[in-house]
Design an enzyme around this catalytic site. Structure first.
Site, PDB file in Angstrom:
ATOM      1  N   GLU A 252       0.744  -1.131  -0.175  1.00  0.00           N
ATOM      2  CA  GLU A 252       0.418  -0.139  -0.294  1.00  0.00           C
ATOM      3  C   GLU A 252       1.691   0.994   0.075  1.00  0.00           C
ATOM      4  OE1 GLU A 252      -2.308   0.059   3.586  1.00  0.00           O
ATOM      5  OE2 GLU A 252      -4.113  -1.754   2.934  1.00  0.00           O
ATOM      6  N   LYS A 254       2.100   4.379   1.621  1.00  0.00           N
ATOM      7  CA  LYS A 254       2.679   4.797   2.871  1.00  0.00           C
ATOM      8  C   LYS A 254       2.159   6.666   3.077  1.00  0.00           C
ATOM      9  CE  LYS A 254       5.519   4.514   7.067  1.00  0.00           C
ATOM     10  NZ  LYS A 254       5.632   6.564   7.320  1.00  0.00           N
ATOM     11  N   ARG A 259      -2.450   9.318  11.631  1.00  0.00           N
ATOM     12  CA  ARG A 259      -2.918   8.096  11.998  1.00  0.00           C
ATOM     13  C   ARG A 259      -4.684   8.318  12.792  1.00  0.00           C
ATOM     14  NH1 ARG A 259      -1.410   2.750  12.601  1.00  0.00           N
ATOM     15  NH2 ARG A 259      -2.471   1.483  12.297  1.00  0.00           N
ATOM     16  N   ARG A 293      -3.962   8.657  17.482  1.00  0.00           N
ATOM     17  CA  ARG A 293      -2.928   7.682  17.062  1.00  0.00           C
ATOM     18  C   ARG A 293      -2.999   6.961  18.812  1.00  0.00           C
ATOM     19  NH1 ARG A 293       2.754   6.302  14.755  1.00  0.00           N
ATOM     20  NH2 ARG A 293       3.605   4.837  16.463  1.00  0.00           N
ATOM     21  N   GLU A 322      -4.901   7.313   7.834  1.00  0.00           N
ATOM     22  CA  GLU A 322      -4.234   8.103   8.085  1.00  0.00           C
ATOM     23  C   GLU A 322      -4.542   9.337   6.981  1.00  0.00           C
ATOM     24  OE1 GLU A 322      -0.948   7.404   9.231  1.00  0.00           O
ATOM     25  OE2 GLU A 322      -0.009   9.043   8.534  1.00  0.00           O
ATOM     26  N   PHE A 362      -6.839   2.563   5.459  1.00  0.00           N
ATOM     27  CA  PHE A 362      -6.863   1.761   4.957  1.00  0.00           C
ATOM     28  C   PHE A 362      -6.849   0.355   5.962  1.00  0.00           C
ATOM     29  CE2 PHE A 362      -3.694   3.511   7.366  1.00  0.00           C
ATOM     30  CZ  PHE A 362      -3.448   3.258   8.480  1.00  0.00           C
ATOM     31  N   ARG A 433       4.314  -3.343  17.772  1.00  0.00           N
ATOM     32  CA  ARG A 433       4.721  -3.006  16.524  1.00  0.00           C
ATOM     33  C   ARG A 433       5.163  -4.940  16.297  1.00  0.00           C
ATOM     34  NH1 ARG A 433       6.658   1.368  15.358  1.00  0.00           N
ATOM     35  NH2 ARG A 433       5.609   2.616  17.062  1.00  0.00           N
ATOM     36  N   LYS A 439       7.544  -1.110   7.508  1.00  0.00           N
ATOM     37  CA  LYS A 439       7.534   0.191   6.762  1.00  0.00           C
ATOM     38  C   LYS A 439       8.644   0.015   5.547  1.00  0.00           C
ATOM     39  CE  LYS A 439       8.818   2.478  11.099  1.00  0.00           C
ATOM     40  NZ  LYS A 439       8.311   3.698  11.593  1.00  0.00           N
TER      41      LYS A 439
HETATM   42  P1  AMP Z   1       6.293   5.424  11.551  1.00  0.00           P
HETATM   43  O1  AMP Z   1       4.911   6.526  11.760  1.00  0.00           O
HETATM   44  O2  AMP Z   1       7.645   5.852  10.104  1.00  0.00           O
HETATM   45  O3  AMP Z   1       6.666   4.886  12.271  1.00  0.00           O
HETATM   46  O4  AMP Z   1       5.086   4.895  10.213  1.00  0.00           O
HETATM   47  C1  AMP Z   1       4.158   4.205  10.487  1.00  0.00           C
HETATM   48  C2  AMP Z   1       2.958   5.138  10.293  1.00  0.00           C
HETATM   49  O5  AMP Z   1       2.769   5.024   8.995  1.00  0.00           O
HETATM   50  C3  AMP Z   1       1.113   4.797  10.924  1.00  0.00           C
HETATM   51  O6  AMP Z   1       0.974   4.548  12.594  1.00  0.00           O
HETATM   52  C4  AMP Z   1      -0.390   5.141   9.723  1.00  0.00           C
HETATM   53  O7  AMP Z   1      -0.139   6.396  10.401  1.00  0.00           O
HETATM   54  C5  AMP Z   1       0.980   5.382   8.622  1.00  0.00           C
HETATM   55  N1  AMP Z   1       0.463   4.466   7.571  1.00  0.00           N
HETATM   56  C6  AMP Z   1       0.542   5.049   6.484  1.00  0.00           C
HETATM   57  N2  AMP Z   1       0.492   5.076   5.219  1.00  0.00           N
HETATM   58  C7  AMP Z   1       0.001   3.979   6.004  1.00  0.00           C
HETATM   59  C8  AMP Z   1      -0.962   2.278   5.470  1.00  0.00           C
HETATM   60  N3  AMP Z   1      -1.343   2.481   4.137  1.00  0.00           N
HETATM   61  N4  AMP Z   1      -0.667   1.426   6.637  1.00  0.00           N
HETATM   62  C9  AMP Z   1      -0.239   1.882   7.704  1.00  0.00           C
HETATM   63  N5  AMP Z   1       0.613   2.916   7.994  1.00  0.00           N
HETATM   64  C10 AMP Z   1       0.532   3.624   7.040  1.00  0.00           C
END
Ligand code: AMP
Length: 572
Positions: A252, A254, A259, A293, A322, A362, A433, A439
């Site tokens: 998907e 990102k 969130r 979040r 998101e 998502f 987590r 990611k």
């Molecule tokens: P990070 O904030 O860098 O830890 O990345 C994870 C965050 O990416 C998640 O908590 C979401 O807020 C965001 N996110 C964006 N797009 C997506 C997606 N398609 N699936 C899951 N999380 C996503």
């Protein structure tokens, strides 16, 4: 239970260091609870409210200093308390160092005149009243209530009361301890407790249900529309991690936003929870609730999300997604812009004019009466597509690294942050987590490598060179190279034609589809990892190399050296 008994248990637990001993002591504490079990299950973790609740006591440390000072006597000031705290560093120890109760007969406010023993339930009620105090005069009211509590407290009770109200319990009891203690106190499987915690986010309620209804009761606990659950989290990972582990990946975009968890019920969200029991009796009629979040209720700050959901969703549902800020052209804006909107309490309409938010959903945790936490990604996504007509993230399931690279290139081109890779078989695990969501870690540094060979394409691409052999420089002369990979990904048909034109004059020899190319042209290449490998003459191989462009400005002697490749490989 008397608050003194809780304080004794907390003091004992604080002295223990082995996890098993701590769990045993918490088990016996919960086992001897009465109606106050839900409160105890929270207090022992240093929580006053359930984890799902946005409710806070809304007090600063100063309130506590002032209340302690007042309970300690007329000759003690909040400044004295603070000074002692600076010395010992623990508000619990400071509170325990005073002799309280001298103000009993004199107390004019709150429950300061009550000199009966504190009970756990009584403390919880007083703290709920403290949290409810709002508006003008609320500071005095909150301090009065705190004073009333300290004034009735023994030194040991004061120690844990002070820590509780300032969220500094620090006796070594975490969520896992309470989970295990509930399981052993009421003889129910840990897995059932864990699942019930995931859906309810309420240790107090789970403990109560475990005691009163056992395993069957826990298993029957469901998500509640209007009560947030913890968001599933992601780890950094690579395409190779994903494909090696799962065979195929759900891919998907990102989104670079914030969130949200959206709860919707066209009949009105019924759940109002313990902490907002008044709202429940009044009938909480809102159809949509949006949580951040960390499960804060941000519904009022995001009216366009509410409007969007009201317009596009017809069934009861819980969606995960998101929100992204866009400019007038619909291009994404940095996520700080989104956060600014989340924090906005006043003038929301004006803030919305400046920065408009879009929802990209998502995931779907609940739809039309059915909980979906236990369903695999693809099935949850199907339900999401079925209930929401627009604003749904595209999901592609593939085992093809090239296709994933293309999806990523498209996502980056569109201004998004990159891609998420999800195990297609995985269920939704709130708060985790884990390794089921990755990611993608972008390649941090690119390499400029010399093209020393190529292969002619096939079929439609037969007249173009399609795959390019890449080499790193050895020495400074620019005449010695070692191979380390082939790149065929990230190149459009148009670019293939151009590259063929560029490289054809440098072909040195040809053997079937394979051509040997004089080192003249430098490519900039991205990759996920550099591995040691016998496949290529350098002893290294690039994993998932991706063509980024031709470095017209570089000659082979300016290309990256094998030494740099070695250094980068070590750094990984
Ligand atoms: P990070 O904030 O860098 O830890 O990345 C994870 C965050 O990416 C998640 O908590 C979401 O807020 C965001 N996110 C964006 N797009 C997506 C997606 N398609 N699936 C899951 N999380 C996503």
């Amino acid at each position: 239970m008397e608050f003194g008994e809780f304080a004794d248990a907390a003091a004992e637990i604080e002295q223990l260091s082995a996890d098993t001993e701590i769990t045993e002591r918490v088990t016996s504490l919960l086992g001897s609870a009465t109606d106050d079990l839900p409160v105890l299950a929270r207090f022992v973790q240093g929580r006053v409210f359930p984890a799902w609740s946005s409710e806070t006591l809304d007090i600063g440390p100063n309130y506590c200093y002032e209340a302690v000072a007042r309970a300690a006597g007329t000759n003690v000031s909040a400044g004295d308390v603070e000074a002692r705290l600076a010395d010992v560093g623990d508000i619990g120890e400071v509170a325990a160092s005073y002799e309280f109760g001298g103000q009993r007969g004199l107390a004019a406010f709150g429950s300061g005149g009550d000199d009966s023993a504190l009970s756990v339930a009584g403390v919880a009620d007083e703290l709920a009243a403290l949290a409810d105090a709002e508006g003008s005069g609320s500071r005095d009211k909150k301090i009065d209530i705190l004073f009333g509590l300290f004034n009735r407290a023994s030194p040991r009770e004061a120690r844990y009361l002070a820590r509780l109200v300032l969220s500094e319990m620090r006796i070594g009891v975490g969520e896992g301890t309470v989970r295990d203690a509930v399981a052993s106190a009421f003889d129910v499987p840990v897995e059932s407790v864990e699942r019930a915690l995931q859906v309810s986010n309420d240790y107090g309620e789970v403990a109560r249900v475990a005691r009163e209804e056992g395993e069957a009761g826990l298993d029957a606990m469901d998500l509640e529309l209007g009560r947030p659950v913890q968001a599933m989290l992601a780890q950094a990972g690579t395409v190779s991690d994903a494909l090696d582990e799962w065979g195929e990946a759900a891919v998907e975009t990102k989104y670079d936003g914030a969130r949200v968890q959206v709860h919707h019920d066209p009949e009105g969200l019924g759940w109002a929870g313990e902490a907002t029991a008044d709202a429940a009796t009044d009938g909480d009629a809102r159809e949509v609730a949006v949580f951040s979040r960390n499960m804060e209720d941000v519904t009022d700050a995001l009216p366009e999300v509410v409007e969007f959901v009201e317009a596009h969703l017809d069934v009861p549902a819980i969606l995960d997604g998101e929100v992204v800020a866009t400019d007038d052209d619909g291009d994404p804006l940095p996520f700080q812009e989104v956060l600014r909107r989340f924090r906005r309490k006043h003038d929301v309409a004006r803030a919305r004019e400046a920065v408009e938010l879009d929802l990209f959903a998502f995931d779907c945790l609940h739809a039309g009466g059915e909980d979906l936490l236990g369903a695999p990604v693809a099935q949850r996504h199907e339900r999401l597509d079925a209930v929401l007509a627009s604003g749904v993230a595209d999901l592609r399931i593939t085992d093809d690294a090239d296709e994933i690279a293309d999806i990523e290139a498209d996502a980056l081109d569109a201004g998004h942050e990159g891609i998420m890779l999800k195990d297609p078989e995985s269920t939704y695990s709130p708060g985790r987590r884990g390794k089921n969501w990755l990611k993608r870690k972008p390649a941090v540094e690119t390499l400029d490598l010399v093209v020393t060979g190529a292969e002619w394409g096939e079929g439609r691409r037969a007249k173009f060179l399609g795959t390019f052999l890449l080499s790193a420089r050895v020495g400074d002369a620019g005449d010695e190279f070692e191979t380390l990979g082939k790149v065929a990904t990230g190149i459009t048909d148009e670019e293939l034609a151009d590259l063929t034109e560029l490289l054809e004059p440098h072909i040195r020899a040809q053997d079937g589809q394979e051509v040997d190319i004089r080192p003249e042209v430098v490519f900039e290449v991205g990759y996920e990892e550099i591995q040691e490998s016998p496949t290529y003459s350098s002893g290294y191989a690039l994993r998932f190399p991706r063509f980024l462009g031709v470095r017209d400005d570089k000659d082979p002697e300016d290309a990256d050296s094998l030494e740099r490749v070695e250094r980068l490989a070590e750094k990984q």
